[in-house]
Design an enzyme around this catalytic site. Structure first.
Site, PDB file in Angstrom:
ATOM      1  N   ASP A 122       1.010  -0.958  -0.110  1.00 14.55           N
ATOM      2  CA  ASP A 122      -0.190   0.151   0.307  1.00 14.55           C
ATOM      3  C   ASP A 122       0.822   1.347   0.153  1.00 14.55           C
ATOM      4  O   ASP A 122       1.939   0.915   0.444  1.00 14.55           O
ATOM      5  CB  ASP A 122      -1.060   0.129   0.885  1.00 14.55           C
ATOM      6  CG  ASP A 122      -2.128  -1.206   1.684  1.00 14.55           C
ATOM      7  OD1 ASP A 122      -2.591  -1.064  -0.066  1.00 14.55           O
ATOM      8  OD2 ASP A 122      -2.707  -1.569   2.300  1.00 14.55           O
ATOM      9  N   ASP A 140      -6.958  -1.748  -4.411  1.00 15.69           N
ATOM     10  CA  ASP A 140      -7.843  -0.967  -3.627  1.00 15.69           C
ATOM     11  C   ASP A 140      -9.019  -0.295  -4.239  1.00 15.69           C
ATOM     12  O   ASP A 140     -10.144  -0.007  -4.118  1.00 15.69           O
ATOM     13  CB  ASP A 140      -7.597  -0.596  -2.351  1.00 15.69           C
ATOM     14  CG  ASP A 140      -6.309  -1.131  -1.619  1.00 15.69           C
ATOM     15  OD1 ASP A 140      -6.861  -2.727  -2.027  1.00 15.69           O
ATOM     16  OD2 ASP A 140      -5.597  -0.959  -0.146  1.00 15.69           O
TER      17      ASP A 140
END
Length: 163
Positions: A122, A140
């Site tokens: 991330d 995401d």
């Protein structure tokens, strides 16, 4: 003449979009791994930073204390379910088909991370002085945007049915 959205109701164009999104997602994650420091914010503009971190769970680090194989199975189940929905959804639901393709690309992008690295990479952080959102990635975002397109398609279909 068919539009881009109309083409996504067929398997090959949807597959091409999924592959292109996967390549883009993985290229960004590779660059993040090479150039971004771990757990150190690189401020881009006010309220946006690049922040490399690792997610052992699913979205927003949920289920991070569960087995990696459980998460892999969960993601594969989601991909299969979305493929089933894509197949059952009528060709007139162009936005839904786009949404399904984006969800599949996002789920597979994070699944590839799980297999390659044992975690998901991330790197996007929204924040203020007193608050910060969970760190997330392109995959995401694809899942979230895809879900938004499916909901929008449902709202528009409902409106059309009332006319």
């Amino acid at each position: 003449m068919t539009t881009f959205l109309e083409r996504l109701t067929r398997p090959f164009p949807a597959f091409v979009l999924i592959v292109l999104m996967l390549i883009f997602d993985q290229a960004i994650k590779y660059a993040v791994e090479l150039y971004l420091p771990l757990n150190e914010a690189v401020h881009v503009v006010p309220m946006l930073a690049l922040y490399r971190t690792y997610n052992l769970g699913v979205a927003f680090s949920m289920l991070s204390d569960t087995s990696g194989w459980f998460i892999v199975t969960l993601r594969l189940t989601i991909v299969i379910f979305v493929l089933w929905l894509w197949h059952r959804t009528g060709r007139e639901h162009h936005l839904a088909h786009l949404g399904f393709a984006l969800i599949i690309a996002g789920a597979l992008g994070n699944l590839i991370d799980r297999f390659l690295y044992g975690h998901v990479i991330d790197y996007i952080l929204f924040y203020t002085q007193t608050w910060s959102f969970a760190v997330f990635n392109l995959a995401d975002s694809l899942i979230t945007i895809g879900a938004g397109f499916i909901l929008l398609d449902e709202v528009l279909a409902h409106r059309r049915s009332k006319e």
